[in-house]
Design a protein around this motif. Sequence first.
Motif, PDB file in Angstrom:
ATOM      1  N   ARG A 179      -2.161   3.578  -2.569  1.00 51.97           N
ATOM      2  CA  ARG A 179      -2.268   2.736  -1.381  1.00 51.97           C
ATOM      3  C   ARG A 179      -1.495   3.270  -0.188  1.00 51.97           C
ATOM      4  O   ARG A 179      -1.080   2.507   0.676  1.00 51.97           O
ATOM      5  CB  ARG A 179      -1.774   1.318  -1.712  1.00 51.97           C
ATOM      6  CG  ARG A 179      -2.761   0.541  -2.536  1.00 51.97           C
ATOM      7  CD  ARG A 179      -2.503  -0.951  -2.325  1.00 51.97           C
ATOM      8  NE  ARG A 179      -2.381  -1.605  -3.606  1.00 51.97           N
ATOM      9  CZ  ARG A 179      -1.376  -2.401  -3.945  1.00 51.97           C
ATOM     10  NH1 ARG A 179      -0.400  -2.627  -3.112  1.00 51.97           N
ATOM     11  NH2 ARG A 179      -1.350  -2.957  -5.123  1.00 51.97           N
TER      12      ARG A 179
ATOM     13  N   ARG B 129      -1.576   4.599   3.191  1.00 49.02           N
ATOM     14  CA  ARG B 129      -2.611   4.648   4.221  1.00 49.02           C
ATOM     15  C   ARG B 129      -2.072   5.265   5.496  1.00 49.02           C
ATOM     16  O   ARG B 129      -0.911   5.112   5.822  1.00 49.02           O
ATOM     17  CB  ARG B 129      -3.143   3.245   4.507  1.00 49.02           C
ATOM     18  CG  ARG B 129      -4.059   2.812   3.411  1.00 49.02           C
ATOM     19  CD  ARG B 129      -4.298   1.340   3.417  1.00 49.02           C
ATOM     20  NE  ARG B 129      -5.345   1.064   2.449  1.00 49.02           N
ATOM     21  CZ  ARG B 129      -6.589   0.781   2.782  1.00 49.02           C
ATOM     22  NH1 ARG B 129      -6.947   0.714   4.043  1.00 49.02           N
ATOM     23  NH2 ARG B 129      -7.493   0.566   1.853  1.00 49.02           N
TER      24      ARG B 129
ATOM     25  N   GLU C 296      -2.471   5.835   9.737  1.00 50.35           N
ATOM     26  CA  GLU C 296      -3.039   5.351  10.991  1.00 50.35           C
ATOM     27  C   GLU C 296      -2.843   6.440  12.030  1.00 50.35           C
ATOM     28  O   GLU C 296      -1.831   6.473  12.729  1.00 50.35           O
ATOM     29  CB  GLU C 296      -2.332   4.071  11.438  1.00 50.35           C
ATOM     30  CG  GLU C 296      -2.832   2.835  10.750  1.00 50.35           C
ATOM     31  CD  GLU C 296      -2.553   1.583  11.576  1.00 50.35           C
ATOM     32  OE1 GLU C 296      -1.614   1.594  12.392  1.00 50.35           O
ATOM     33  OE2 GLU C 296      -3.297   0.598  11.402  1.00 50.35           O
TER      34      GLU C 296
ATOM     35  N   ASP D 255      -0.335  10.279  11.729  1.00 50.47           N
ATOM     36  CA  ASP D 255       0.313   8.976  11.624  1.00 50.47           C
ATOM     37  C   ASP D 255       1.759   9.173  12.061  1.00 50.47           C
ATOM     38  O   ASP D 255       2.577   9.728  11.329  1.00 50.47           O
ATOM     39  CB  ASP D 255       0.236   8.476  10.175  1.00 50.47           C
ATOM     40  CG  ASP D 255       0.792   7.071  10.034  1.00 50.47           C
ATOM     41  OD1 ASP D 255       1.882   6.797  10.573  1.00 50.47           O
ATOM     42  OD2 ASP D 255       0.136   6.251   9.367  1.00 50.47           O
TER      43      ASP D 255
ATOM     44  N   PRO E  48       4.657   7.326  12.618  1.00 51.53           N
ATOM     45  CA  PRO E  48       5.848   6.936  11.848  1.00 51.53           C
ATOM     46  C   PRO E  48       5.988   7.739  10.556  1.00 51.53           C
ATOM     47  O   PRO E  48       7.100   8.015  10.104  1.00 51.53           O
ATOM     48  CB  PRO E  48       5.611   5.455  11.550  1.00 51.53           C
ATOM     49  CG  PRO E  48       4.655   5.001  12.599  1.00 51.53           C
ATOM     50  CD  PRO E  48       3.787   6.178  12.890  1.00 51.53           C
ATOM     51  N   ARG E  49       4.854   8.116   9.959  1.00 50.77           N
ATOM     52  CA  ARG E  49       4.910   8.891   8.712  1.00 50.77           C
ATOM     53  C   ARG E  49       5.423  10.311   8.973  1.00 50.77           C
ATOM     54  O   ARG E  49       6.184  10.868   8.179  1.00 50.77           O
ATOM     55  CB  ARG E  49       3.533   8.951   8.056  1.00 50.77           C
ATOM     56  CG  ARG E  49       3.095   7.635   7.420  1.00 50.77           C
ATOM     57  CD  ARG E  49       3.999   7.282   6.264  1.00 50.77           C
ATOM     58  NE  ARG E  49       3.579   6.078   5.567  1.00 50.77           N
ATOM     59  CZ  ARG E  49       4.305   5.454   4.650  1.00 50.77           C
ATOM     60  NH1 ARG E  49       5.499   5.915   4.345  1.00 50.77           N
ATOM     61  NH2 ARG E  49       3.867   4.389   4.058  1.00 50.77           N
TER      62      ARG E  49
END
Lengths: 128, 540
Positions: free
Chosen positions: B373, B375, B377, B418, B420-421
């Motif tokens: 899970r 994911r 963005e 993404d 923040p990742r």
Amino acid sequence: MQSPLSGSILLIEDDRDVRDSMRDALEDEGFKVVCASDGREALGVLRAEKVLPRLILLDLMMPNMDGFEFREEQLRHPEWASIPVVVITAEGRVDERAGSVEAVGQIVKPVKLERLLEIARQFASAPA
Amino acid sequence: MREGRRGSYRSTSVPGALRRERIAELLSRIRQLVAADAALLLAPSADGRELTPVAASGIEEREFASARVLLGQGLAGRVAAARVPMLGNDRLPGEPAPNDADAAGTRSSVAVPLTVDERLVGVLQLVARGRRPFSNEDVALVQILAERVVAAIERSQTVEALRSAEERLRLALEATELGIWDYSPVTAALTWDARCKAAFGLRPDAEVSYETFLARVHADDRERAHRAVQGALDPQRAGEYESEFRTTAGRWVAARGRAVFDEQGRAVRFIGTYLDITDHKRAEEERDRFMVELQQAVRARDEFLSIASHELRTPLTALDLQLEGLERLLRRQNGSEANGKLVHKVEMAIRQTDRLTTLVNDLLDVSRISMGRLRLEPEPVDLGAVVREVCERLSDEAERAQCPLVVRAPEPVVGCWDRPRIEQVFTNLLTNAVKYGPGKAVHVEVTAEGDRAHLVVRDEGIGIEQEDLERIFGRFERAVSSRHYGGLGLGLYISRQIVEAHGGIIEVTSRPGEGATFSVWLPLRLPTQAVGAAASKESA
């Protein structure tokens, strides 16, 4: 006579410590806050008042009536439906459930003060 | 090492893997089946130029022990050279010339080659005296049995990869534990040897028929077992028979065999072997049960991680809001000395809640990754800007560790990631560099390389041992002891998952005492399937 909900924030959160901490933080900055510990209590608050809150901060996982059910009830009521809802989530940044309840935004736990105030300023009336 | 063992095993001829007396017993059973007087198993010598006896039945050891058969000479030698079964009237190698001229006149001999992967591993020769000569049908029967023996041995060799010599020996011995059965579809006569009968819970002297067989197959397997036999006797098919079933005696049996057809296409004989595979099946069931339990345990762990990290967030929220509120109130008051000290203490407390938050987030990320899970963005991000911001945010920490941050990001490197990742990955690498290289500079570089961004984080710290280099990207792994360096050992694992979810690569080069260099390559555009989709290898 002014209703206690005028220009206020309705905070729906089941954990008392979190609820009190958020209320304290918002009140310290001059916001009016009305609290409810679950969806059912929140519906009672909305029914009791004539003047509606500017913003609803909604926890999703709660006993009795959870955030999803509350949101359904809210949307069914023509006067309540337009009140913006910001979801409080412990799921992390990308919580598709926030989308499923058509929230205008989300606050991720643990809540940072700056983020909470930013949301409050954006949607609730500016404090006096 | 492994090759060497394999080599030495391969050089062992088939019978070398079996115990001589058990082979002799097996030969005796084959001999009885085709009414032969004597049987001899020969194996090729190391140079492959001659055959030497291995075991025999119906003939004294002193008679055959010293016999040598040159390839191409005698029946066995010709069979070894041509690799096809042959009929003749030759004596067995080493067998004394008969005194009785009549017996010589009626001697019949058959020899079949035993091969594995087209390699000759032995020759089986049978002799009958004073009876009708061996028929083509007998040749077929001997060949079927020989094939079964070789197949069992071959199995023992192909499972060499199955590690232990003990295991190999066990499988080799299985070859001699074969029960032999013989069925005549014409007369409906069924012959079972003692091993067959034992698997079906019958005494050695019990009478058997096809009905006995069916009645003694477990009720749940009976229909299937019957159909398998019918299938093998169907002339339209090749006559091959392979079936596994339980017996009413509680044993698992693997049946293999073949039907022999006459010119009219009638099945005239059906012959084969039973092997008791109960132990094997039980081990399999045990392993399956263990696997299920293991999967349940892993799932329980991931669910626990998820619940725990959710639950920890609630008090963290209250704690952090109270501390931040307190800090605000203190800052609004005028700065006495006591007030300044309080602000400092509250700041420290807030920093600790931030650390707690990071740990809790890492736990949640791990449960997300293993449940598939994670994911993404994606949005346009300047990697150079991310690097500068994170360096700014961690400047206090770097300063405390006396690590000058040397950043080289000459131009914007914009990709679709993404944000923040990506921040999380770089924060991890930078935090590690500071943690393991205190007092030394940390070098950070961001460049564009074609359609990829390249991020390098180099420290001058303690470095990483060669054998730890791959391991450090694993879950809960660390190259150094947790006593000396804190943390859950999840940072690099999560970083790698994030980088790979972006279609990128993360690598490390290091030597002990010479620092470590972490390199991340990120494609400027995300692979389409990564967007908003579960990006995890573990979910597969």
